[in-house]
Design an enzyme around this catalytic site. Sequence first.
Site, short mmCIF file in Angstrom:
data_model
loop_
_atom_site.label_atom_id
_atom_site.label_comp_id
_atom_site.label_asym_id
_atom_site.label_seq_id
_atom_site.Cartn_x
_atom_site.Cartn_y
_atom_site.Cartn_z
N LYS A 123 62.72 -97.80 52.98
CA LYS A 123 63.98 -97.20 53.42
C LYS A 123 65.09 -97.89 52.63
O LYS A 123 65.28 -99.10 52.73
CB LYS A 123 64.17 -97.38 54.93
CG LYS A 123 63.19 -96.55 55.76
CD LYS A 123 63.44 -96.71 57.25
CE LYS A 123 64.69 -95.97 57.69
NZ LYS A 123 64.84 -95.97 59.17
N LEU B 152 56.97 -101.39 71.68
CA LEU B 152 57.63 -101.31 72.98
C LEU B 152 59.11 -101.02 72.71
O LEU B 152 59.87 -101.90 72.31
CB LEU B 152 57.45 -102.62 73.75
CG LEU B 152 56.00 -103.12 73.85
CD1 LEU B 152 55.93 -104.38 74.69
CD2 LEU B 152 55.09 -102.04 74.42
N GLY C 287 63.63 -106.60 65.41
CA GLY C 287 64.85 -106.58 64.61
C GLY C 287 65.74 -105.41 64.94
O GLY C 287 66.88 -105.34 64.49
N SER C 288 65.24 -104.48 65.75
CA SER C 288 66.02 -103.33 66.18
C SER C 288 66.37 -103.50 67.66
O SER C 288 67.33 -104.19 67.99
CB SER C 288 65.23 -102.05 65.94
OG SER C 288 65.95 -100.92 66.39
N GLY D 36 63.47 -103.47 70.29
CA GLY D 36 62.33 -103.78 71.13
C GLY D 36 61.41 -104.85 70.60
O GLY D 36 61.81 -105.76 69.88
N HIS E 260 65.55 -144.19 32.76
CA HIS E 260 66.23 -143.18 33.57
C HIS E 260 65.82 -143.37 35.03
O HIS E 260 64.92 -144.16 35.35
CB HIS E 260 65.88 -141.77 33.10
CG HIS E 260 64.42 -141.43 33.21
ND1 HIS E 260 63.50 -141.80 32.24
CD2 HIS E 260 63.70 -140.76 34.15
CE1 HIS E 260 62.30 -141.39 32.58
NE2 HIS E 260 62.39 -140.76 33.75
N LYS F 95 46.52 -139.85 74.18
CA LYS F 95 47.92 -139.70 73.76
C LYS F 95 48.81 -140.41 74.77
O LYS F 95 48.73 -140.14 75.96
CB LYS F 95 48.27 -138.22 73.66
CG LYS F 95 49.62 -137.96 72.99
CD LYS F 95 49.86 -136.48 72.81
CE LYS F 95 51.11 -136.23 71.99
NZ LYS F 95 52.31 -136.84 72.56
N GLU G 23 48.79 -137.63 78.85
CA GLU G 23 49.48 -136.47 78.29
C GLU G 23 48.55 -135.57 77.49
O GLU G 23 48.79 -134.37 77.38
CB GLU G 23 50.62 -136.96 77.39
CG GLU G 23 51.52 -135.87 76.86
CD GLU G 23 52.60 -136.43 75.94
OE1 GLU G 23 53.49 -135.66 75.55
OE2 GLU G 23 52.55 -137.62 75.60
#
Length: 853
Positions: A65, A151, A186-187, A189, A354, A554, A705
Amino acid sequence: MASSGTSGAGGPQLVDIEGRRLRLTNLDKVLYPETGTTKADVIRYYAEIARHLLPYVRDRPATRKRWVHGVGSADNPGEVFFQKNLDASTPDWVARVDIEHSDHHNAYPLVNDAATLVWFAQIASLEIHVPQWRVDAHGGRRNPDRLVLDLDPGPGTGLEECVAVASSARAFLQGMGLDPMPVTSGSKGIHLYAALDGAQSSDVVSEVAHELARVLEADHPDLVVSDMKKSKRAGKVLVDWSQNSGAKTTIAPYSLRGRSRPTVAVPRTWEELGDPDLRQLDYTEVLERMADTLDPLRAILGDADAAPASPDRLTVYRSKRDGTKTPEPVPEESPAAGNDDTFVVQDHHARRHHHDFRLERDGVLVSWAVPKGVPALGERNRLAVQTEDHPLDYASFEGRIPKGEYGAGTVTIWDAGTYVTEKWRDDEIIVTLTGRTDGGLGVRAKLALIRTSAGGDPKNWLMHRMELEGTYTAPVESGSAADSGSDSGPGEPTATEPETDGRKPARDPAGDAAPSRRRVGGSTRSSGRLPAPMLATRGTSDDLTDGAWAFEMKWDGIRCLARVDGGTVSLGSRNGQDLTSAFPDVATALAGAFPSDVVLDAEIVALEQGRPSFSLLQNRLGLTKEADVARAVARIPATVMVFDVIERDGEDLSKQPYTERREALDVLVASRTGTAGGTAVVQIPPAFEGDADDAVSTSKRLGLEGVVAKRIDSPYRAGRRSRDWIKLVHERTQEVVIVGWRPGNNALAASLGSLLVAVPGDDGELVYAGRVGTGFTDSARRRLRADLDGRSRKTPPVDVPRPDANDAEWARADLVGEVTFAEWTPSGRLRHPVWRGLRPDKSPSDVTRDDGP
């Protein structure tokens, strides 16, 4: 994307993209008037997002498009061209496939490389639409490899209703053995994608999707419609199943949209869908997001199609070096991307002296040679010649490159640390650096790199030192012979710079000598320097498919790097802050436990009934006065869990495998663990090889955890987040007290949109904990609404921030429910809560805040 010529800001540019030559024009044309987004911005977006987008469009006939004159405005939209067939102006290198239709055929482009994406952007093809099937090597149509549900909210509905439908659709699809992932379109839904095995035709998949839409409509008649007629869509969400037809297409993930703002169809996590503030994202947000986020939609890709976490960009580097002849790191492939925050400036005494300036980006060190060294504030701009990308391990490299090898000479570190990106474009980079206290930059510096392509060479940049707290103005090119040039040798910048004898120490721009180095045990390292810690990647047991793994519990505390050096101990946090004065008890205990000179990786925790309590530990953070620290030490003893050793007596152990480092740690500590007041403050927590499920269940039983899985043959990758360490964190649940609710829109107006919940604070009084807007079935929403209507009150039972209190209805605080959530936010809110259900067996007095282990 390399440029080979420019004729003004908006003039034509000839660029080279992965070996494809492309002429870009009208770069300053505004394609999105509302935001001022130009064609150059669109081209940059598609060039940068290519590695994420391409796997979803590869070998799929693309329909474009195009908005040649821009998208216009909401009141006056621009003209759009829906283009399938390729025309004569198409570059001959664009892959294509002929598709036969009933009365004609079209030559469709295949978007199989970044160059094609950029060409799309050049001709203002903002949107890319593809089918759910691919073509084979002969152009034949394969069966679809994914199912999609669109959707689409009808008038009077929005994302909130789409999320509710998505949750219900997810449950049905999972019951079919599919694992859908969401994409905000992006529109308006949401799209749901699920991977298929390719065994069914498009007709079969389309019929299954249609039946699923009918089932959702039957279960949620007030919210869902499966009929395409617009007259039936008001106040409901259309579950558009038809895009599974072999003749239909869907906007590609990561494609721009031709709306008034440059929004993107972007993959999201299910946790994000639970955010009450969920919205569509524009391209700038997506680029920032994907700079440090894994693609959530990767799960629907096959292994051969998945975009690599980081492309291998070390081909040129390896071609110039022989790992058997040079001490430089020569890895076989690029590592996984880290945090994009490591920098190093190396002093290189090659044939021409350098500095080498390197910034971590996408799994490599992007590198420049700076013939005259990094400029001081107020000094003229310096030439910086971009060289080949270097491996991340080069950030810690010091040594002598043998004569006859590329870049022969001595390399030492002039300064190193972390940086924050302010801007990163193909032609301009701005970063703020935080280096060593004894480094050549003077702790902090702000630098700009501007590509000049002086002499027609796109590798030539200018380096400019900026004010730390000022506005940026682009430096003016001096154009002098000293700032450009040509004569070069192996491994050196292209510049006419005076040669040095290589015997003088590197000097900072003010003329002070570079920081001294101490030779210990045959290695060279900076006195007192602590490395940055290696970081784990969050995952699941499914990530532990290859190789052998060890498992450690953890610990919920503060990460700590420690150097024990002749009885003197220095402690540093993950981000480089000094912890020594805040935890003198830890320093004393480590000095007693480790008589050798070592660098250790550990976690400082505060134990409460044998379990780490981060909230308790917080009372020891941020203290600066000696008396306050002493009181905190007496009141809250710290325990340090040591789990890795990085250096021993000056020997770098980071390249040794995990198992050998653990053995070295066990030998070091032996029976010397220190104590304080009878409480062990240095512990070496056990690590064991075995089954991930056993380790996780043990962690749950201990109330910890989670688990960190470590590949037993992995080195220690300082300062990098690596998949050699995988953290498996338990799902967290929290009982909550309902204090109010907010109405939904349209179809949800008769029930509720979200709950306002609270948990007891430290004093036992309820404290607001946020909104819960997902996880409900329609019937659950209706039952909750009825329960809450019977508990109505005029004022809130707790203090609620005004944005959440707007249009809220309040309820008597005697109804308890349960949610899952990701974590607590710093402001005390539940992050990504999902409703699990009411707990009629619990009263508000039974509810306690779960702060983790």
